[in-house]
Scaffold this motif. Structure first.
Motif, mmCIF file in Angstrom:
data_model
loop_
_atom_site.group_PDB
_atom_site.id
_atom_site.type_symbol
_atom_site.label_atom_id
_atom_site.label_comp_id
_atom_site.label_asym_id
_atom_site.label_seq_id
_atom_site.Cartn_x
_atom_site.Cartn_y
_atom_site.Cartn_z
ATOM 1 N N GLU A 198 4.061 -4.948 7.940
ATOM 2 C CA GLU A 198 4.082 -4.888 9.398
ATOM 3 C C GLU A 198 3.634 -3.524 9.907
ATOM 4 O OE1 GLU A 198 7.998 -6.041 10.627
ATOM 5 O OE2 GLU A 198 7.519 -8.191 10.580
ATOM 6 N N ALA A 199 3.995 -2.462 9.180
ATOM 7 C CA ALA A 199 3.611 -1.110 9.604
ATOM 8 C C ALA A 199 2.092 -0.948 9.627
ATOM 9 C CB ALA A 199 4.239 -0.076 8.667
ATOM 10 N N VAL A 200 1.412 -1.545 8.653
ATOM 11 C CA VAL A 200 -0.053 -1.470 8.612
ATOM 12 C C VAL A 200 -0.641 -2.342 9.711
ATOM 13 C CG1 VAL A 200 -2.101 -1.927 7.220
ATOM 14 C CG2 VAL A 200 -0.063 -0.960 6.149
ATOM 15 N N TRP A 201 -0.085 -3.512 9.916
ATOM 16 C CA TRP A 201 -0.545 -4.420 10.973
ATOM 17 C C TRP A 201 -0.429 -3.766 12.347
ATOM 18 C CZ3 TRP A 201 2.518 -6.885 14.821
ATOM 19 C CH2 TRP A 201 1.843 -7.838 15.585
ATOM 20 N N SER A 211 -3.736 -10.486 -4.596
ATOM 21 C CA SER A 211 -3.808 -9.860 -3.275
ATOM 22 C C SER A 211 -2.430 -9.359 -2.893
ATOM 23 C CB SER A 211 -4.301 -10.853 -2.212
ATOM 24 O OG SER A 211 -4.238 -10.271 -0.922
ATOM 25 N N GLY A 212 -2.374 -8.114 -2.473
ATOM 26 C CA GLY A 212 -1.128 -7.587 -1.948
ATOM 27 C C GLY A 212 -0.841 -8.180 -0.584
ATOM 28 N N LEU A 213 0.261 -7.775 -0.003
ATOM 29 C CA LEU A 213 0.654 -8.256 1.313
ATOM 30 C C LEU A 213 0.215 -7.252 2.381
ATOM 31 C CD1 LEU A 213 4.283 -9.433 0.462
ATOM 32 C CD2 LEU A 213 2.130 -10.678 0.228
ATOM 33 N N ILE A 217 -12.318 10.208 -14.086
ATOM 34 C CA ILE A 217 -12.629 9.547 -12.809
ATOM 35 C C ILE A 217 -11.783 8.287 -12.723
ATOM 36 C CG2 ILE A 217 -14.422 8.455 -11.395
ATOM 37 C CD1 ILE A 217 -16.419 10.077 -13.348
ATOM 38 N N LEU A 218 -11.064 8.136 -11.638
ATOM 39 C CA LEU A 218 -10.272 6.933 -11.414
ATOM 40 C C LEU A 218 -10.746 6.274 -10.124
ATOM 41 C CD1 LEU A 218 -6.591 6.212 -11.996
ATOM 42 C CD2 LEU A 218 -7.488 5.810 -9.699
ATOM 43 N N ILE A 219 -10.952 4.959 -10.184
ATOM 44 C CA ILE A 219 -11.386 4.197 -9.013
ATOM 45 C C ILE A 219 -10.356 3.099 -8.760
ATOM 46 C CG2 ILE A 219 -13.333 3.021 -7.902
ATOM 47 C CD1 ILE A 219 -15.086 3.967 -10.257
ATOM 48 N N CYS A 220 -9.992 2.920 -7.502
ATOM 49 C CA CYS A 220 -8.939 1.954 -7.199
ATOM 50 C C CYS A 220 -9.191 1.255 -5.875
ATOM 51 C CB CYS A 220 -7.588 2.665 -7.157
ATOM 52 S SG CYS A 220 -6.205 1.615 -6.647
ATOM 53 N N SER A 221 -9.305 -0.067 -5.900
ATOM 54 C CA SER A 221 -9.229 -0.850 -4.671
ATOM 55 C C SER A 221 -7.762 -0.964 -4.292
ATOM 56 C CB SER A 221 -9.842 -2.242 -4.873
ATOM 57 O OG SER A 221 -11.250 -2.190 -4.781
ATOM 58 N N THR A 222 -7.465 -0.895 -2.992
ATOM 59 C CA THR A 222 -6.078 -0.706 -2.571
ATOM 60 C C THR A 222 -5.461 -1.925 -1.896
ATOM 61 O OG1 THR A 222 -6.807 0.269 -0.477
ATOM 62 C CG2 THR A 222 -6.468 1.763 -2.322
ATOM 63 N N TYR A 223 -6.118 -3.088 -2.010
ATOM 64 C CA TYR A 223 -5.583 -4.287 -1.370
ATOM 65 C C TYR A 223 -4.548 -5.009 -2.235
ATOM 66 C CZ TYR A 223 -8.815 -6.940 -4.367
ATOM 67 O OH TYR A 223 -9.491 -7.471 -5.448
ATOM 68 N N LYS A 224 -4.320 -4.512 -3.444
ATOM 69 C CA LYS A 224 -3.336 -5.163 -4.321
ATOM 70 C C LYS A 224 -1.998 -4.434 -4.236
ATOM 71 C CE LYS A 224 -6.966 -6.857 -7.443
ATOM 72 N NZ LYS A 224 -6.875 -8.319 -7.423
ATOM 73 N N ALA A 270 -2.631 -2.252 1.193
ATOM 74 C CA ALA A 270 -3.342 -1.546 2.261
ATOM 75 C C ALA A 270 -4.374 -2.409 2.973
ATOM 76 C CB ALA A 270 -4.014 -0.302 1.689
ATOM 77 N N GLY A 271 -4.471 -3.688 2.626
ATOM 78 C CA GLY A 271 -5.496 -4.526 3.225
ATOM 79 C C GLY A 271 -6.836 -4.338 2.524
ATOM 80 N N TYR A 272 -7.848 -5.030 3.031
ATOM 81 C CA TYR A 272 -9.162 -5.037 2.387
ATOM 82 C C TYR A 272 -10.111 -4.021 3.026
ATOM 83 C CZ TYR A 272 -7.791 -9.220 -0.147
ATOM 84 O OH TYR A 272 -7.151 -10.093 -0.990
ATOM 85 N N GLY A 273 -11.167 -3.688 2.266
ATOM 86 C CA GLY A 273 -12.202 -2.800 2.790
ATOM 87 C C GLY A 273 -11.921 -1.329 2.569
ATOM 88 N N ASN A 274 -10.948 -1.018 1.703
ATOM 89 C CA ASN A 274 -10.674 0.390 1.414
ATOM 90 C C ASN A 274 -10.381 0.575 -0.066
ATOM 91 O OD1 ASN A 274 -7.891 -0.493 1.235
ATOM 92 N ND2 ASN A 274 -7.780 -0.290 3.454
ATOM 93 N N ALA A 275 -10.831 1.696 -0.579
ATOM 94 C CA ALA A 275 -10.614 2.065 -1.982
ATOM 95 C C ALA A 275 -10.755 3.575 -2.057
ATOM 96 C CB ALA A 275 -11.641 1.380 -2.885
ATOM 97 N N PHE A 276 -10.427 4.131 -3.210
ATOM 98 C CA PHE A 276 -10.608 5.572 -3.367
ATOM 99 C C PHE A 276 -11.065 5.892 -4.778
ATOM 100 C CE2 PHE A 276 -6.029 4.870 -4.169
ATOM 101 C CZ PHE A 276 -5.886 5.447 -5.431
#
Length: 361
Positions: free
Chosen positions: A27-30, A22-24, A194-201, A205-211
């Protein structure tokens, strides 16, 4: 270095070597998330009228960061949703190539469907194994992780370029979750379709987002079945039957995708070259030290290039010992996984090495 660590308060209490799990939360995202929900609280639908702008900006930032036109970027809630929607849109039966013991969310999604599957082994000869599997099976699609989640073995991207030239009709479907955010990468110039990436690592970017990133030419090869009113909403999804809209059928969460936008702004501010340089320097030293201590499997030691994820020899007792020293790692496979991001330091690596030796490693 302190400037790069300042926005991550968790680093003040832990030696955090666990981005691969899990990434962190910067503060900017928070701060964005706090303001977003306050605006929603006070504005309701008036605030939500801005939704299309937030989503378009996120799509554009993803495209800018990873070298893909925004009209070929789909915003999805997580890797598994994106992959399952994708492979449901593939005609069956088809021949698939996977890597043995690759990320379960990748392999399970393919294995649970009616594909003719073959496998290539993950070891120091990964690229050779893939080449032989292609020669034998000539798969219709090859689905793989760029960086392996257990031991950090990274596929050679230049090798993929040459393989794609030899098998241009095979779809290359990549999981970029353990890769994106660690070095500069241009999707449109790569072999990957095709590339798929969850972005919480690694993107923090936190959870619940990917591209998802798509090459233009794949549109005629995939027929996703998911549709909804959201499929036609937004700057890049205006026409009926829009391809990326079929991966975005419902309401999109501006809190989560806006968080991704803020995380990408932070990466842009620091600079991906700076991030990559710091990761590579620390990983190189870590590999050297772990090798001296005989902590790595031979398949990792013998690879010329490696990622910033390592699986070191160790059991539950070592895991609990490190946790008691506020060193955060994960138990994966048969060992202990440690991972280094740009906010980690040589001092933290040295602390880990010191505690491993104190434990008796």
């Amino acid at each position: 270095m302190e400037i790069l660590r300042k926005g991550f308060p968790v680093l003040e209490q832990y030696t955090y070597l666990n981005t691969a799990a899990s990434g962190l939360l910067p503060e900017a995202v928070w701060e964005f998330r706090q303001n977003h929900d306050l605006d929603f609280l006070l504005g309701a639908s008036v605030f939500k009228e801005k939704q299309a702008g937030i989503l378009s900006k996120t799509r554009e930032l993803v495209g800018e960061t990873f070298g893909c036109p925004p009209g070929q970027v789909a915003l999805v809630p997580n890797f598994s949703y994106g992959l399952n929607t994708l492979i449901e849109g593939l005609e069956k039966p088809k021949k698939a190539l996977l890597l043995q013991n690759d990320y379960p969310s990748l392999n399970w999604a393919v294995e649970s469907r009616n594909f003719e599957i073959s496998y290539a082994e993950i070891n120091e000869n990964l690229e050779k194994n893939i080449t032989e599997a292609f020669e034998k099976q000539q798969p219709d699609f090859f689905a793989f992780s760029i960086v392996q989640y257990i031991n950090g073995i990274k596929i050679d991207l230049e090798f993929l370029e040459n393989l794609k030239k030899e098998y241009p009709e095979t779809l290359f479907i990549a999981d970029g979750t353990q890769f994106c955010g660690t070095e500069a990468y241009n999707f449109n110039d790569s072999a990957i379709d095709i590339l798929i990436c969850s972005t919480y690592k690694w993107l923090n970017a936190g959870y619940g987002n990917a591209f998802m990133l798509f090459k233009k030419e794949v549109e005629g090869k995939i027929a996703p079945k998911a549709l909804g009113f959201g499929s036609l909403q937004g700057k890049y999804k205006a026409h009926e039957g829009n391809f990326i809209g079929k991966f975005e059928p419902g309401h999109q969460d501006t809190l989560n995708y806006g968080s991704l936008a803020e995380a990408l702004k932070l990466i842009k501010k620091i600079g991906i070259a700076e991030i990559s340089s710091r990761i590579k320097a620390l990983s190189s030293k870590a590999k050297s030290e772990f090798t001296k201590m005989n902590l790595l499997e031979e398949s990792v030691v013998n690879r010329a290039e490696h990622s910033s994820i390592f699986n070191i020899k160790g059991n539950n007792k070592l895991f609990e010992y490190l946790r008691s020293k506020q060193i955060i790692v994960s138990q994966r496979g048969e060992g202990i996984r440690v991972s280094f991001h740009y906010f980690n330091t040589e001092k933290e690596l040295n602390l880990l090495l010191k505690e491993l030796k104190k434990f008796g490693i």
